[in-house]
Write a protein that holds these residues in place. Structure first.
Motif, PDB file in Angstrom:
ATOM      1  N   ALA A 160      98.206  81.995  76.953  1.00 46.92           N
ATOM      2  CA  ALA A 160      97.030  81.786  77.805  1.00 46.92           C
ATOM      3  C   ALA A 160      96.410  83.117  78.212  1.00 46.92           C
ATOM      4  N   VAL A 161      97.248  84.132  78.464  1.00 49.37           N
ATOM      5  CA  VAL A 161      96.737  85.466  78.802  1.00 49.37           C
ATOM      6  C   VAL A 161      95.953  86.029  77.623  1.00 49.37           C
ATOM      7  N   GLN A 162      96.520  85.927  76.422  1.00 49.57           N
ATOM      8  CA  GLN A 162      95.856  86.485  75.238  1.00 49.57           C
ATOM      9  C   GLN A 162      94.544  85.772  74.936  1.00 49.57           C
ATOM     10  N   LEU A 163      94.478  84.485  75.240  1.00 53.76           N
ATOM     11  CA  LEU A 163      93.265  83.717  74.964  1.00 53.76           C
ATOM     12  C   LEU A 163      92.230  83.842  76.075  1.00 53.76           C
ATOM     13  N   GLY A 164      92.574  84.571  77.147  1.00 49.60           N
ATOM     14  CA  GLY A 164      91.611  84.821  78.216  1.00 49.60           C
ATOM     15  C   GLY A 164      91.553  83.758  79.285  1.00 49.60           C
ATOM     16  N   TYR A 165      92.582  82.913  79.394  1.00 49.80           N
ATOM     17  CA  TYR A 165      92.594  81.866  80.414  1.00 49.80           C
ATOM     18  C   TYR A 165      93.387  82.258  81.656  1.00 49.80           C
ATOM     19  N   LEU A 166      94.120  83.348  81.599  1.00 49.89           N
ATOM     20  CA  LEU A 166      94.869  83.842  82.744  1.00 49.89           C
ATOM     21  C   LEU A 166      94.707  85.358  82.823  1.00 49.89           C
ATOM     22  N   PRO A 167      94.828  85.936  84.020  1.00 52.28           N
ATOM     23  CA  PRO A 167      94.757  87.397  84.130  1.00 52.28           C
ATOM     24  C   PRO A 167      95.935  88.047  83.416  1.00 52.28           C
ATOM     25  N   ARG A 168      95.790  89.320  83.116  1.00 48.48           N
ATOM     26  CA  ARG A 168      96.856  90.031  82.421  1.00 48.48           C
ATOM     27  C   ARG A 168      98.129  90.035  83.255  1.00 48.48           C
ATOM     28  N   LEU A 169      99.228  89.631  82.643  1.00 50.28           N
ATOM     29  CA  LEU A 169     100.537  89.634  83.296  1.00 50.28           C
ATOM     30  C   LEU A 169     101.495  90.450  82.439  1.00 50.28           C
ATOM     31  N   ALA A 212      99.682  70.687  87.433  1.00 44.19           N
ATOM     32  CA  ALA A 212      98.813  70.884  86.262  1.00 44.19           C
ATOM     33  C   ALA A 212      97.366  71.126  86.678  1.00 44.19           C
ATOM     34  N   LEU A 213      96.877  70.368  87.669  1.00 44.70           N
ATOM     35  CA  LEU A 213      95.498  70.544  88.118  1.00 44.70           C
ATOM     36  C   LEU A 213      95.295  71.910  88.771  1.00 44.70           C
ATOM     37  N   LEU A 214      96.292  72.388  89.514  1.00 40.60           N
ATOM     38  CA  LEU A 214      96.200  73.702  90.140  1.00 40.60           C
ATOM     39  C   LEU A 214      96.141  74.803  89.076  1.00 40.60           C
ATOM     40  N   VAL A 215      97.014  74.710  88.074  1.00 40.96           N
ATOM     41  CA  VAL A 215      97.027  75.730  87.018  1.00 40.96           C
ATOM     42  C   VAL A 215      95.726  75.669  86.216  1.00 40.96           C
ATOM     43  N   LEU A 216      95.234  74.444  85.950  1.00 40.02           N
ATOM     44  CA  LEU A 216      93.969  74.297  85.217  1.00 40.02           C
ATOM     45  C   LEU A 216      92.825  74.929  86.004  1.00 40.02           C
ATOM     46  N   ALA A 217      92.811  74.729  87.326  1.00 44.23           N
ATOM     47  CA  ALA A 217      91.770  75.329  88.163  1.00 44.23           C
ATOM     48  C   ALA A 217      91.816  76.853  88.065  1.00 44.23           C
ATOM     49  N   VAL A 218      93.021  77.415  88.044  1.00 44.30           N
ATOM     50  CA  VAL A 218      93.176  78.865  87.897  1.00 44.30           C
ATOM     51  C   VAL A 218      92.623  79.325  86.553  1.00 44.30           C
ATOM     52  N   MET A 219      92.978  78.607  85.481  1.00 41.92           N
ATOM     53  CA  MET A 219      92.538  78.996  84.137  1.00 41.92           C
ATOM     54  C   MET A 219      91.018  78.953  84.001  1.00 41.92           C
ATOM     55  N   TRP A 266      89.336  81.695  86.125  1.00 39.81           N
ATOM     56  CA  TRP A 266      89.458  83.020  85.532  1.00 39.81           C
ATOM     57  C   TRP A 266      88.486  83.187  84.355  1.00 39.81           C
ATOM     58  N   GLU A 267      88.400  82.155  83.528  1.00 34.82           N
ATOM     59  CA  GLU A 267      87.492  82.220  82.379  1.00 34.82           C
ATOM     60  C   GLU A 267      86.040  82.325  82.844  1.00 34.82           C
ATOM     61  N   ARG A 268      85.650  81.496  83.811  1.00 36.67           N
ATOM     62  CA  ARG A 268      84.270  81.514  84.298  1.00 36.67           C
ATOM     63  C   ARG A 268      83.957  82.821  85.025  1.00 36.67           C
ATOM     64  N   GLY A 269      84.895  83.317  85.816  1.00 35.24           N
ATOM     65  CA  GLY A 269      84.684  84.561  86.539  1.00 35.24           C
ATOM     66  C   GLY A 269      84.424  85.727  85.609  1.00 35.24           C
ATOM     67  N   LEU A 321      89.285  82.892  94.747  1.00 35.97           N
ATOM     68  CA  LEU A 321      90.438  82.791  93.844  1.00 35.97           C
ATOM     69  C   LEU A 321      90.324  83.821  92.727  1.00 35.97           C
ATOM     70  N   PHE A 322      89.116  83.985  92.180  1.00 38.52           N
ATOM     71  CA  PHE A 322      88.924  84.962  91.111  1.00 38.52           C
ATOM     72  C   PHE A 322      89.200  86.383  91.601  1.00 38.52           C
ATOM     73  N   LEU A 323      88.740  86.699  92.811  1.00 41.08           N
ATOM     74  CA  LEU A 323      89.006  88.017  93.367  1.00 41.08           C
ATOM     75  C   LEU A 323      90.507  88.250  93.537  1.00 41.08           C
ATOM     76  N   PHE A 324      91.210  87.221  94.024  1.00 39.28           N
ATOM     77  CA  PHE A 324      92.664  87.338  94.194  1.00 39.28           C
ATOM     78  C   PHE A 324      93.352  87.586  92.858  1.00 39.28           C
ATOM     79  N   LEU A 325      92.948  86.830  91.841  1.00 43.19           N
ATOM     80  CA  LEU A 325      93.551  86.997  90.519  1.00 43.19           C
ATOM     81  C   LEU A 325      93.248  88.382  89.950  1.00 43.19           C
ATOM     82  N   SER A 326      92.011  88.854  90.147  1.00 38.78           N
ATOM     83  CA  SER A 326      91.625  90.166  89.623  1.00 38.78           C
ATOM     84  C   SER A 326      92.453  91.278  90.250  1.00 38.78           C
ATOM     85  N   ARG A 327      92.682  91.169  91.560  1.00 40.33           N
ATOM     86  CA  ARG A 327      93.422  92.215  92.269  1.00 40.33           C
ATOM     87  C   ARG A 327      94.899  92.220  91.913  1.00 40.33           C
TER      88      ARG A 327
END
Length: 627
Positions: free
Chosen positions: A320-329, A435-442, A445-448, A596-602
């Protein structure tokens, strides 16, 4: 062509043994609780001859239709360059080189949701499996009963704490452990079937149909417990890339399926004569002298099964990280010989916290079973939907053939899904919420990132205009090499524009590096690099990596040397853009998503660390952007 089709006998045997431990650990531990839940669980039905035969018939045909036919015979064919799993299947139906719109976007979101459901499965499987095994201690002596939850928690916490060290050393034991476990399952069941061979008539599907007709709503609800025998089927498809079709199929049909069927029928045969043992029919068929070793073996088997789903969650996150659905981990490779042995710390701790919470909240495997099944059945429905698209669009199968197959899959899958939805208030909501929480994150992140790319356009330049500008008004050149990471191959990044604007100098050699993750598991080395000399000492490199690969600048520059361009990562300067993000007066997405996007980015991993860039060579150039 599947490479496993040409394996030598010795190699095939070794891969099959490994597959037994990794692929079938989850489904192989279902005998600990599946039959029990049908007759003694939250919705258990009366133990009678007709009901026992009916449940066994449903179990037999569930394993035949879902696992043997749907997954082993059909879905395993839908590999993406050898890789399987719902994310791989999603990339197969995703149109290339075109933006996602309409039905295609819906299919991709469905595929992402199915992938997210596997996180819930990764939390429930360790909890229910280990708890059900440890509950066997209560059959040794009642003195153990008050400590079952405590012992389970010690085992689970120890398992999660060991993840960062990797499982390469003990991984070779997984196959032998599950082989011994499957052998024990088969032998225990065979003894009971020999004593009561009449139980074999349950293979006739009429007994299952009669059970549903006679028991009506109650019988339909019991389907939710029957489905527990097929949990783990999605893992079979997900592990396709590790082992190949042939070892997985051989292991299932020659070892796992016979052992499981013998044990289920053995438990049923025992219940025909001892209906009072429905509270734990698995341990009821174990001889008294073998209870202690069986509890130990069951615990080891459930640890192996738990390890498989935990590793699966790590692998899913990496993709998911490589496909751009999650921030770099940070993805740590814990083995030099096995690519699949990885560790993702945030995922590990979240899984541990949720698994411990499930054990403390439900306190018994029987209550946990109420939360099990919804995630897997929902994922199977999505798989059937995506598989239909693959049959039609990729394989060009006729509508009648693809439609009939999909109708069969949907009839079976939806029946089990609907039966499991009756448990929604008894814990089945948990994996859906996860699942819905993780989907919302994905999706956030993609839209942001899409919004950021739009906002950053004013701080960048088209490459052709940049080349024309420096040709018309050459800046001062200084010795050395400079590498600029860029989001697009035809755009000069903000770091370059800002550096040239303020410092008014340009290195003698400049490299614009665009690293892309393709909708492919792996990209061959000879296709990885596109190198273009733009003149004036400026180069453009487009590096292509698969979503199963680790993109590093050392790999990129090693491949560039073969094309006559040498970049020394230890001496070159790497310019990275650093956006300082804030929320504007009128954000482009809902305020909660913007936060949420700001939190993930930081909290995402630094690009320099992610691409393995030497930290002493990094120069960051900042800009303020609003989302």
């Amino acid at each position: 062509m599947d490479a496993s089709e040409h394996l030598s006998g010795k190699r095939l045997a070794a891969l099959s043994l490994a597959a037994l431990g990794v692929v079938f650990g989850d489904i192989g531990t279902s005998p600990l609780y599946a039959i029990r839940e049908c007759f003694h669980g939250e919705y258990g039905i009366e133990v009678s001859g007709a009901n026992v035969l009916g449940v066994l018939s449903l179990i037999f045909w569930a394993l035949m239709l879902i696992v043997s036919f749907k997954y082993l015979a059909m879905v395993l064919r839908a590999d993406h360059d050898g890789e399987g799993g719902v994310l791989a299947l999603t990339t197969l139906v995703k149109p290339r080189k075109r933006p996602l719109r309409g039905p295609a976007k819906v299919l991709v979101i469905l595929g992402l949701f199915a992938a997210c459901l596997l996180y819930g499965d990764g939390m429930i499987t360790p909890a229910i499996s280990v708890l059900s095994a440890v509950e066997g201690l209560g059959h040794i002596t009642p003195l153990f009963k008050p400590y079952i939850v405590h012992i389970t928690l010690v085992i689970l916490v120890s398992l999660f704490l060991l993840q960062r060290h990797g499982t390469a050393r003990v991984g070779s034991l997984f196959g032998p452990v599950i082989l011994v476990w499957m052998t024990a399952l088969g032998l225990l069941g065979l003894v009971q079937v020999v004593r009561e061979p009449s139980v074999l008539i349950a293979i006739d599907p009429w007994h299952g149909l009669q059970f549903l007709i006679h028991n009506r709503l109650h019988g339909f609800v019991v389907l939710g417990a029957v489905f527990l025998v097929a949990t783990g089927a999605e893992a079979i498809y997900a592990d396709l890339g590790h082992f190949g079709r042939r070892p997985i199929r051989l292991t299932w049909f020659l070892v796992a399926l016979p052992a499981l069927l013998l044990n289920y029928f053995g438990q049923g045969a025992h219940l025909l004569n001892h209906p009072g043992d429905a509270y734990h029919p698995f341990y009821a068929i174990v001889p008294s002298w073998a209870i202690i070793p069986m509890v130990v073996l069951a615990t080891l088997a459930t640890i192996v099964a738990s390890q498989a789903v935990i590793t699966g969650a790590f692998s899913l996150t990496s993709q998911a990280v490589q496909l751009g659905y999650l921030p770099r981990l940070r993805v740590t490779h814990t083995s030099v010989t096995h690519k699949g042995q990885i560790y993702v710390a945030p995922v590990n701790w979240v899984l541990m916290a949720c698994t411990v919470g499930l054990v403390l909240g439900f306190r018994s495997s029987s209550k946990l079973a109420a939360a099990y099944g919804v995630a897997v059945t929902a994922s199977m429905l999505v798989t059937a939907t995506l598989f239909f698209v693959v049959m039609r669009k990729r394989w060009n199968w006729s509508l009648p053939v693809a439609g009939l197959l999909t109708a069969l899959f949907f009839t079976v899958d939806f029946s089990f899904f609907a039966a499991n939805m009756t448990k929604i208030l008894h814990g089945a909501w948990f994996p859906l919420v996860i699942a819905l929480l993780v989907l919302a994150v994905m999706l956030t992140w993609e839209r942001g990132n899409e919004i950021l790319a739009e906002r950053a356009q004013g701080l960048t330049l088209p490459l052709d205009r940049f080349l024309a500008d420096i040709h018309a008004d050459p800046p001062t050149r200084i010795p050395g090499q400079a590498v600029f990471l860029t989001r697009s191959h035809n755009i000069v990044p903000m770091a370059m524009v800002q550096n040239l604007r303020h410092n008014r100098v340009l290195h003698n050699e400049v490299v614009f590096l665009n690293i892309r993750t393709e909708d492919l598991p792996r990209v061959p080395n000879f296709e990885k690099i596109e190198l273009e000399r733009l003149g004036s000492g400026i180069f453009r490199i487009i590096a292509h990596f698969g979503y199963m690969e680790e993109p590093t600048v050392s790999t990129v520059f090693a491949l560039c040397r073969d094309q006559g361009v040498t970049v020394d990562p230890e001496n070159a300067s790497f310019f990275l853009g650093r956006e300082k993000l804030s929320i504007g007066e009128d954000p482009a997405m809902a305020r909660w998503r913007a936060n949420l996007f700001l939190f993930l980015s930081r909290n995402g991993m630094d690009p320099a660390d992610f691409f393995n860039i030497p930290s002493t060579q990094v120069i960051e150039v900042g800009a303020r952007l609003r989302v």
